[in-house]
Design a protein around this motif. Structure first.
Motif, short mmCIF file in Angstrom:
data_model
loop_
_atom_site.label_atom_id
_atom_site.label_comp_id
_atom_site.label_asym_id
_atom_site.label_seq_id
_atom_site.Cartn_x
_atom_site.Cartn_y
_atom_site.Cartn_z
N ALA A 158 27.68 -24.58 10.57
CA ALA A 158 28.11 -24.33 9.39
C ALA A 158 29.07 -24.15 9.07
O ALA A 158 28.98 -22.90 9.36
CB ALA A 158 26.70 -24.24 8.87
N VAL A 159 29.97 -24.41 8.32
CA VAL A 159 31.15 -24.06 7.40
C VAL A 159 31.18 -23.92 5.81
O VAL A 159 31.41 -24.42 5.31
CB VAL A 159 32.33 -24.63 7.87
CG1 VAL A 159 33.49 -23.71 7.46
CG2 VAL A 159 33.12 -24.96 9.42
N LEU A 160 31.24 -22.45 5.10
CA LEU A 160 30.89 -22.43 4.31
C LEU A 160 32.02 -21.18 3.58
O LEU A 160 32.48 -20.57 4.30
CB LEU A 160 29.35 -22.03 3.33
CG LEU A 160 28.04 -22.74 4.30
CD1 LEU A 160 27.50 -22.72 5.35
CD2 LEU A 160 26.92 -23.09 2.86
N ARG A 165 30.14 -13.13 -1.98
CA ARG A 165 32.14 -12.36 -2.62
C ARG A 165 33.00 -13.01 -3.55
O ARG A 165 33.42 -12.42 -4.10
CB ARG A 165 32.26 -12.34 -1.43
CG ARG A 165 33.76 -11.30 -0.81
CD ARG A 165 33.71 -10.48 -1.45
NE ARG A 165 34.76 -9.41 -1.55
CZ ARG A 165 34.91 -8.68 -2.33
NH1 ARG A 165 34.00 -7.90 -3.18
NH2 ARG A 165 36.12 -7.66 -1.88
N ALA A 166 32.58 -14.35 -3.41
CA ALA A 166 33.73 -15.15 -4.34
C ALA A 166 32.77 -14.50 -5.79
O ALA A 166 34.37 -14.71 -6.65
CB ALA A 166 33.05 -16.46 -4.23
N VAL A 167 32.21 -14.79 -6.24
CA VAL A 167 31.81 -14.49 -7.65
C VAL A 167 31.91 -12.65 -7.82
O VAL A 167 32.50 -12.57 -8.75
CB VAL A 167 29.80 -14.30 -7.78
CG1 VAL A 167 29.05 -14.10 -9.02
CG2 VAL A 167 29.69 -16.17 -7.56
N PRO A 294 39.54 -21.16 1.00
CA PRO A 294 40.23 -20.77 1.44
C PRO A 294 40.00 -22.43 1.92
O PRO A 294 39.49 -22.49 3.65
CB PRO A 294 39.40 -20.35 2.88
CG PRO A 294 38.10 -19.60 2.93
CD PRO A 294 38.61 -19.86 1.30
N ALA A 295 40.36 -23.38 2.09
CA ALA A 295 39.55 -25.18 1.98
C ALA A 295 40.07 -25.73 3.20
O ALA A 295 39.52 -26.05 3.90
CB ALA A 295 39.84 -26.00 0.67
N PHE A 319 29.72 -20.10 9.83
CA PHE A 319 31.07 -19.31 9.33
C PHE A 319 31.17 -19.23 7.91
O PHE A 319 31.40 -20.36 7.15
CB PHE A 319 32.17 -20.20 9.89
CG PHE A 319 32.51 -20.38 11.70
CD1 PHE A 319 32.56 -19.49 12.25
CD2 PHE A 319 31.44 -21.43 12.06
CE1 PHE A 319 32.66 -19.72 13.86
CE2 PHE A 319 31.60 -21.39 13.50
CZ PHE A 319 31.92 -20.25 13.72
N ARG A 320 31.31 -18.04 7.84
CA ARG A 320 31.42 -17.78 6.09
C ARG A 320 33.00 -17.83 5.71
O ARG A 320 33.06 -16.11 6.27
CB ARG A 320 30.63 -16.68 5.65
CG ARG A 320 28.64 -17.08 5.66
CD ARG A 320 29.12 -17.64 4.00
NE ARG A 320 27.57 -17.88 4.47
CZ ARG A 320 26.69 -18.21 3.29
NH1 ARG A 320 27.30 -18.85 2.01
NH2 ARG A 320 25.66 -18.51 2.73
N LEU A 321 33.75 -18.03 5.26
CA LEU A 321 35.02 -17.56 5.11
C LEU A 321 35.59 -16.93 3.38
O LEU A 321 34.62 -17.33 2.47
CB LEU A 321 35.72 -18.88 4.99
CG LEU A 321 36.54 -19.55 6.70
CD1 LEU A 321 34.99 -19.85 7.23
CD2 LEU A 321 37.02 -20.69 6.49
N ALA A 322 36.19 -15.85 3.89
CA ALA A 322 36.70 -15.27 2.63
C ALA A 322 37.43 -15.73 1.59
O ALA A 322 38.55 -16.74 1.63
CB ALA A 322 37.67 -13.98 3.20
N PRO A 323 36.98 -15.41 0.56
CA PRO A 323 37.63 -16.09 -0.72
C PRO A 323 38.55 -15.32 -1.35
O PRO A 323 38.89 -14.47 -1.00
CB PRO A 323 36.67 -16.06 -1.97
CG PRO A 323 35.67 -15.37 -1.55
CD PRO A 323 36.06 -15.05 -0.36
N LYS A 324 39.83 -15.38 -2.28
CA LYS A 324 40.70 -14.39 -2.62
C LYS A 324 40.87 -14.46 -3.86
O LYS A 324 41.07 -15.88 -4.57
CB LYS A 324 41.58 -15.19 -1.55
CG LYS A 324 43.60 -14.46 -2.19
CD LYS A 324 44.73 -14.79 -2.09
CE LYS A 324 46.22 -14.23 -1.63
NZ LYS A 324 46.62 -14.59 -0.93
#
Length: 339
Positions: A158-160, A165-167, A294-295, A319-324
């Motif tokens: 799963a990729v999310l 962190r985004a909030v 990070p679409a 996998f949890r990808l980091a927002p910016k």
């Protein structure tokens, strides 16, 4: 019109059928440039099209993956799809895209259809409502990757986004800018929609952590088309929050519609921040502060994991990808509003 065969191509190019087959499968190791040129010329002259079904049966691969999304109108979805398509092109794979509108019945029909077509793998934005079907896919050892959501009891890659962190990024920014009365707009709460649940819960946690008021009337979880009306009701009672956190691009659009109709000024009348860096964010007036997902990386990671599954057994991972945070003008520091 008589169907052109591989034997016709071989005869015109003056090579064997096996050489034509090697050319079609891009096995050029022992093939001269002259032979490749003749075969290419014969294919073009005869307008030869390989029998894809026959090739797939022989190779036990259709060189196709199925991608099932829950809403193709989402900015995240279109960007993830682009990354998937780019990655598949590099592997000479084709992509079939199906849109479920978050309807589990449509999702089931699409999975059954793609399974019958013997696609080599699935990338799914799951509705979360077809647990038995997901389990059967795993039991059949179908390569499957979930994107944007997980499903309890289903052990697949799963990729999310790191939604919490985004909030945190958005809320910390608003609080640093001096906002104390902050509202949130989101589609209806649904436990199986992981990003929505995580973002709403993280919003409440951020307010508690900062000792700021949690007012239920400012936490609008509503059908997207009704959000503007809910904001209207708050405005008529002079109860609008100082700032609004929109949890995705579709809710952002409803807030902007409300602001325009009521001729409000951002950020003076109401500050605004959202998840999803929409294409017009930098040219809107005022420019919009957003938290970008990070679409493309999500799409690339999902496709990478799918091809790894096709290549052999691997252990499922999340996998949890980091927002910016992209700072612009819509949530700038508050001016004096009588505090």
């Amino acid at each position: 019109m008589q169907k052109v065969t591989m034997a016709d191509v071989a005869k015109l190019a003056n090579v064997s059928k096996s050489t034509v087959s090697q050319y079609l499968n891009k096995r050029y190791e022992y093939m001269s440039e002259e032979t490749r040129r003749r075969i290419a010329g014969a294919i073009e002259q005869l307008q030869y099209r390989p029998n894809v079904i026959a090739r797939s049966l022989k190779q036990k691969s259709t060189a196709t993956i199925g991608v099932i999304v829950f809403n193709i109108l989402h900015m995240l979805t279109t960007q993830v799809l682009r990354a998937i398509e780019d990655m598949c092109q590099q592997h000479d794979f084709h992509v079939i895209v199906c849109n479920t509108d978050d309807d589990p019945e449509k999702e089931k029909k699409y999975i059954d259809m793609l399974w019958a077509k013997q696609v080599d793998g699935f990338i799914i934005f799951p509705t979360g409502k077809n647990v038995d079907l997901y389990k059967r896919m795993i039991e059949a050892r179908l390569p499957v990757v979930f994107v944007d959501r997980t499903v309890e009891g289903i052990d697949v890659d799963a990729v999310l986004l790191d939604n919490e962190r985004a909030v945190q990024l958005g809320m910390h920014y608003l609080i640093e800018q001096g906002y104390k009365h902050i509202g949130l707009v989101a589609p209806p709460f649904a436990p199986h929609v992981i990003p929505r649940t995580e973002r709403i819960n993280a919003f409440r946690y951020a307010l508690r952590e900062a000792n700021l008021p949690i007012k239920e009337e400012w936490i609008i979880t509503e059908q997207v088309k009704h959000i503007s009306g809910r904001l209207d009701a708050l405005l008529q009672r002079n109860k609008l929050p100082e700032a609004i956190f929109a949890i995705n691009d579709l809710t952002l659009m409803e807030v902007l519609t409300f602001v325009k109709r009521r001729q409000l000024t951002i950020p003076h009348d109401i500050a605004l921040i959202s998840i999803d860096d929409v294409p017009f964010a930098s040219i809107y007036t005022p420019s919009l502060t957003t938290i970008a997902q990070p679409a493309f990386e999500m799409g690339e990671k999902a496709t990478e994991r799918l091809f790894m599954q096709m290549g052999g057994e691997i252990s499922p991972q999340m996998f949890r990808l980091a927002p910016k945070l992209i700072e612009r003008d819509s949530a700038k520091k508050r001016g004096d509003k009588g505090e």
